[in-house]
Design a protein around this motif. Structure first.
Motif, PDB file in Angstrom:
ATOM      1  N   ILE A 295      31.025 -97.075 -29.765  1.00 27.23           N
ATOM      2  CA  ILE A 295      29.773 -97.306 -29.028  1.00 27.23           C
ATOM      3  C   ILE A 295      29.632 -96.261 -27.923  1.00 27.23           C
ATOM      4  CG2 ILE A 295      28.552 -98.918 -27.508  1.00 27.23           C
ATOM      5  CD1 ILE A 295      29.997-101.191 -29.016  1.00 27.23           C
TER       6      ILE A 295
ATOM      7  N   ARG B  60      27.253-103.997 -20.864  1.00 27.19           N
ATOM      8  CA  ARG B  60      25.976-103.455 -20.420  1.00 27.19           C
ATOM      9  C   ARG B  60      26.133-102.703 -19.088  1.00 27.19           C
ATOM     10  NH1 ARG B  60      23.387-108.339 -21.344  1.00 27.19           N
ATOM     11  NH2 ARG B  60      22.660-107.992 -23.465  1.00 27.19           N
TER      12      ARG B  60
ATOM     13  N   ALA C  76      26.502-109.419 -23.997  1.00 21.21           N
ATOM     14  CA  ALA C  76      26.572-107.991 -24.351  1.00 21.21           C
ATOM     15  C   ALA C  76      27.532-107.723 -25.507  1.00 21.21           C
ATOM     16  CB  ALA C  76      26.939-107.146 -23.139  1.00 21.21           C
ATOM     17  N   SER C  77      27.521-108.605 -26.512  1.00 22.14           N
ATOM     18  CA  SER C  77      28.385-108.354 -27.674  1.00 22.14           C
ATOM     19  C   SER C  77      27.569-107.852 -28.861  1.00 22.14           C
ATOM     20  CB  SER C  77      29.186-109.604 -28.032  1.00 22.14           C
ATOM     21  OG  SER C  77      28.321-110.692 -28.272  1.00 22.14           O
ATOM     22  N   GLY C  78      26.333-107.458 -28.615  1.00 22.13           N
ATOM     23  CA  GLY C  78      25.539-106.823 -29.666  1.00 22.13           C
ATOM     24  C   GLY C  78      24.744-107.782 -30.538  1.00 22.13           C
ATOM     25  N   LYS C  79      24.534-109.021 -30.081  1.00 21.96           N
ATOM     26  CA  LYS C  79      23.821-109.989 -30.915  1.00 21.96           C
ATOM     27  C   LYS C  79      22.384-109.542 -31.203  1.00 21.96           C
ATOM     28  CE  LYS C  79      24.795-113.362 -27.969  1.00 21.96           C
ATOM     29  NZ  LYS C  79      25.744-112.660 -27.064  1.00 21.96           N
ATOM     30  N   ASN C  80      21.695-109.074 -30.192  1.00 22.45           N
ATOM     31  CA  ASN C  80      20.318-108.632 -30.423  1.00 22.45           C
ATOM     32  C   ASN C  80      20.245-107.301 -31.157  1.00 22.45           C
ATOM     33  OD1 ASN C  80      19.885-110.555 -27.824  1.00 22.45           O
ATOM     34  ND2 ASN C  80      18.118-110.541 -29.191  1.00 22.45           N
ATOM     35  N   VAL C  81      21.245-106.441 -30.919  1.00 15.26           N
ATOM     36  CA  VAL C  81      21.308-105.192 -31.692  1.00 15.26           C
ATOM     37  C   VAL C  81      21.447-105.544 -33.168  1.00 15.26           C
ATOM     38  CG1 VAL C  81      22.738-103.153 -32.167  1.00 15.26           C
ATOM     39  CG2 VAL C  81      22.275-103.812 -29.805  1.00 15.26           C
TER      40      VAL C  81
ATOM     41  N   ASN D 154      25.123-117.650 -26.386  1.00 17.50           N
ATOM     42  CA  ASN D 154      26.122-117.006 -25.595  1.00 17.50           C
ATOM     43  C   ASN D 154      27.046-118.110 -25.151  1.00 17.50           C
ATOM     44  OD1 ASN D 154      27.226-115.998 -23.127  1.00 17.50           O
ATOM     45  ND2 ASN D 154      25.780-114.323 -23.429  1.00 17.50           N
TER      46      ASN D 154
ATOM     47  N   VAL E 118      23.555 -98.771 -34.059  1.00 16.59           N
ATOM     48  CA  VAL E 118      23.981 -99.654 -35.129  1.00 16.59           C
ATOM     49  C   VAL E 118      25.000-100.653 -34.581  1.00 16.59           C
ATOM     50  CG1 VAL E 118      25.925 -98.275 -35.975  1.00 16.59           C
ATOM     51  CG2 VAL E 118      24.674 -99.749 -37.551  1.00 16.59           C
ATOM     52  N   PHE E 119      24.972-101.833 -35.137  1.00 14.38           N
ATOM     53  CA  PHE E 119      25.979-102.827 -34.776  1.00 14.38           C
ATOM     54  C   PHE E 119      27.265-102.480 -35.525  1.00 14.38           C
ATOM     55  CE2 PHE E 119      28.390-106.660 -35.556  1.00 14.38           C
ATOM     56  CZ  PHE E 119      28.467-107.198 -34.290  1.00 14.38           C
ATOM     57  N   TYR E 120      28.392-102.479 -34.826  1.00 16.42           N
ATOM     58  CA  TYR E 120      29.685-102.228 -35.452  1.00 16.42           C
ATOM     59  C   TYR E 120      30.399-103.535 -35.725  1.00 16.42           C
ATOM     60  CZ  TYR E 120      29.250 -97.277 -34.420  1.00 16.42           C
ATOM     61  OH  TYR E 120      28.821 -95.970 -34.375  1.00 16.42           O
TER      62      TYR E 120
ATOM     63  N   LEU F 250      27.934 -99.326 -19.609  1.00 19.49           N
ATOM     64  CA  LEU F 250      27.018 -98.334 -20.204  1.00 19.49           C
ATOM     65  C   LEU F 250      26.017 -97.842 -19.149  1.00 19.49           C
ATOM     66  CD1 LEU F 250      26.305-100.096 -23.655  1.00 19.49           C
ATOM     67  CD2 LEU F 250      27.869 -98.191 -23.231  1.00 19.49           C
TER      68      LEU F 250
HETATM   69  N1  LIG Z   1      29.642-104.562 -32.023  1.00 16.39           N
HETATM   70  C1  LIG Z   1      28.755-103.786 -31.414  1.00 16.39           C
HETATM   71  N2  LIG Z   1      28.162-102.771 -32.075  1.00 16.39           N
HETATM   72  C2  LIG Z   1      27.261-101.991 -31.481  1.00 16.39           C
HETATM   73  N3  LIG Z   1      26.869-102.113 -30.203  1.00 16.39           N
HETATM   74  C3  LIG Z   1      27.410-103.093 -29.480  1.00 16.39           C
HETATM   75  C4  LIG Z   1      28.376-103.981 -30.043  1.00 16.39           C
HETATM   76  N4  LIG Z   1      28.737-104.849 -29.084  1.00 16.39           N
HETATM   77  C5  LIG Z   1      28.054-104.500 -27.994  1.00 16.39           C
HETATM   78  N5  LIG Z   1      27.253-103.458 -28.201  1.00 16.39           N
HETATM   79  C6  LIG Z   1      26.382-102.805 -27.169  1.00 16.39           C
HETATM   80  O1  LIG Z   1      26.259-103.748 -26.129  1.00 16.39           O
HETATM   81  C7  LIG Z   1      24.951-103.701 -25.550  1.00 16.39           C
HETATM   82  C8  LIG Z   1      24.361-105.077 -25.473  1.00 16.39           C
HETATM   83  O2  LIG Z   1      23.932-105.499 -26.751  1.00 16.39           O
HETATM   84  P1  LIG Z   1      22.966-106.763 -26.948  1.00 16.39           P
HETATM   85  O3  LIG Z   1      21.874-106.723 -25.969  1.00 16.39           O
HETATM   86  O4  LIG Z   1      22.636-106.821 -28.391  1.00 16.39           O
HETATM   87  O5  LIG Z   1      23.977-107.936 -26.574  1.00 16.39           O
HETATM   88  P2  LIG Z   1      23.785-109.518 -26.668  1.00 16.39           P
HETATM   89  O6  LIG Z   1      24.976-110.026 -27.402  1.00 16.39           O
HETATM   90  O7  LIG Z   1      22.434-109.852 -27.198  1.00 16.39           O
HETATM   91  O8  LIG Z   1      23.931-109.913 -25.157  1.00 16.39           O
HETATM   92  P3  LIG Z   1      23.371-111.225 -24.328  1.00 16.39           P
HETATM   93  O9  LIG Z   1      24.161-112.390 -24.821  1.00 16.39           O
HETATM   94  O10 LIG Z   1      23.737-110.895 -22.929  1.00 16.39           O
HETATM   95  O11 LIG Z   1      21.927-111.328 -24.614  1.00 16.39           O
HETATM   96  C9  LIG Z   1      24.157-102.739 -26.386  1.00 16.39           C
HETATM   97  O12 LIG Z   1      24.006-101.545 -25.658  1.00 16.39           O
HETATM   98  C10 LIG Z   1      24.991-102.494 -27.622  1.00 16.39           C
HETATM   99  O13 LIG Z   1      24.882-101.184 -28.043  1.00 16.39           O
END
Ligand SMILES: Nc1ncnc2c1ncn2[C@@H]1O[C@H](COP(=O)(O)OP(=O)(O)OP(=O)(O)O)[C@@H](O)[C@H]1O
Ligand SMILES: [Mg+2]
Length: 308
Positions: free
Chosen positions: A213, A253, A73-78, A180, A46-48, A256
């Motif tokens: 996370i 990323r 890696a700030s969770g945009k796609n999540v 990004n 889940v996104f937090y 993790l």
């Molecule tokens: N606020 C958040 N809540 C939940 N998970 C998060 C959060 N921020 C980062 N993550 C974790 O960071 C990882 C990267 O998430 P994601 O791929 O969605 O990032 P992104 O913002 O799309 O990155 P990019 O810009 O590099 O494409 C995931 O493993 C996710 O679980």
């Protein structure tokens, strides 16, 4: 448990407005076509971020498109996947890069059974099925690709490309752009495009969310060890904010992935080398990053210091 009830529970835990959660769950229509059901993402996590959730849900309910802007890696796609799961809508993805043009998005003429037919692109499919279209790295898009989207993204809700039939968007269609803010090669986003989105800024991650996370992903890790990994990330983030280092090694990323390889059996030192310090190729910067690592991850640590 269905995917939307998983998200529902996770949103309640974060105290996201109950009214917004309810409206999101009651919104739209239920899909029966297995092909479309398959396109509804199954949330991996889940996104937090309570405020961010509320902004996104309210905007989508009001018919808006949203642009998620934040660090890597700030969770945009999540978040984009979780939104599809919550609203129960199928997702189509389009990645923008220099070769993405209007035909990639809308479709191309192809020969099928000796006839010229339109092979539908992702935006076309999304529009007719009322899907959520995720536009990754929309800031990399060329103007040619963007201009065809203008009428789809504003009140007209149509795709009108000369030579093709005019497509009206299903009223459930929404677009979620991601960008990004420090990828090299990005450029200022075109004002007319930004105007068609509600812009949701995702701030750098803080301790509380980071620990959540890490706990979600590594329930078998020791608390004290996870605190050091969180601390390592935050130390690097702070150094980058003060321009002491670039953002290359500030990569959740990578943290993790390092933890996963440690669980697999790799030594913590080797794991942070490939997951963290290896991401910067500048020798001077690498040394600063390695110093930060030494303070957080003692050189004699083994897997047993980190996992049960
Ligand atoms: N606020 C958040 N809540 C939940 N998970 C998060 C959060 N921020 C980062 N993550 C974790 O960071 C990882 C990267 O998430 P994601 O791929 O969605 O990032 P992104 O913002 O799309 O990155 P990019 O810009 O590099 O494409 C995931 O493993 C996710 O679980
Ligand atoms: Mg992404």
């Amino acid at each position: 448990m269905t995917d939307s009830s998983y998200i529902e529970n996770k949103l309640k835990e974060q105290q996201v407005s109950a009214g917004l959660i309810r409206d999101a769950l009651n919104w739209g229509r239920k899909e029966t076509d297995p092909v479309l059901i398959d396109r509804i993402p199954k949330p991996a996590g889940v996104f937090y971020g309570k405020e961010i959730w509320e902004m996104c849900i309210a905007a989508i309910l009001e018919g808006e498109n949203i642009l998620l802007s934040g660090p890597k890696a700030s969770g945009k796609n999540v978040l984009a996947d979780d939104l599809c799961a919550l609203f129960g809508r199928p997702q189509w993805n389009a990645s923008f890069h220099v070769n993405t043009d209007s035909s990639t998005l809308i479709g191309t003429d192809t020969f099928i059974d000796n006839e010229v037919k339109l092979r539908r692109g992702s935006v076309y499919e999304c529009a007719v099925h009322g899907g959520f279209g995720v536009f990754d790295e929309i800031n990399m898009a060329k103007n040619d690709a963007l201009v065809v989207l203008h009428s789809a993204l504003d009140y007209r809700k149509i795709i009108d490309v000369p030579g093709y039939e005019k497509i009206s968007l299903d009223p459930l269609t929404r677009f979620i752009g991601t960008m990004n803010y420090d990828y090299a090669g990005t450029r200022e986003l075109n004002e007319a495009l930004v105007s068609r989105f509600m812009v949701v800024d995702i701030p750098p991650i803080g301790t509380d969310i980071l620990m959540k996370i890490l706990h979600d992903d590594f329930p078998d890790a020791k608390d004290k060890a996870l605190e050091q990994f969180a601390g390592l990330f935050l130390d690097l983030q702070e150094k980058a904010e003060h321009s002491e280092i670039s953002t290359k090694s500030v990569d959740l990323r990578g943290i993790l992935a390092a933890l996963r390889t440690i669980r697999r059996g790799l030594s913590p030192q080797a794991a942070v080398k490939i997951g963290v310090s290896g991401k910067t190729f500048d020798q001077y910067e690498k040394e600063i990053v390695e110093d930060v690592i030494r303070l957080r991850i003692p050189e004699d640590w083994t897997r047993e210091e980190i996992f049960e």
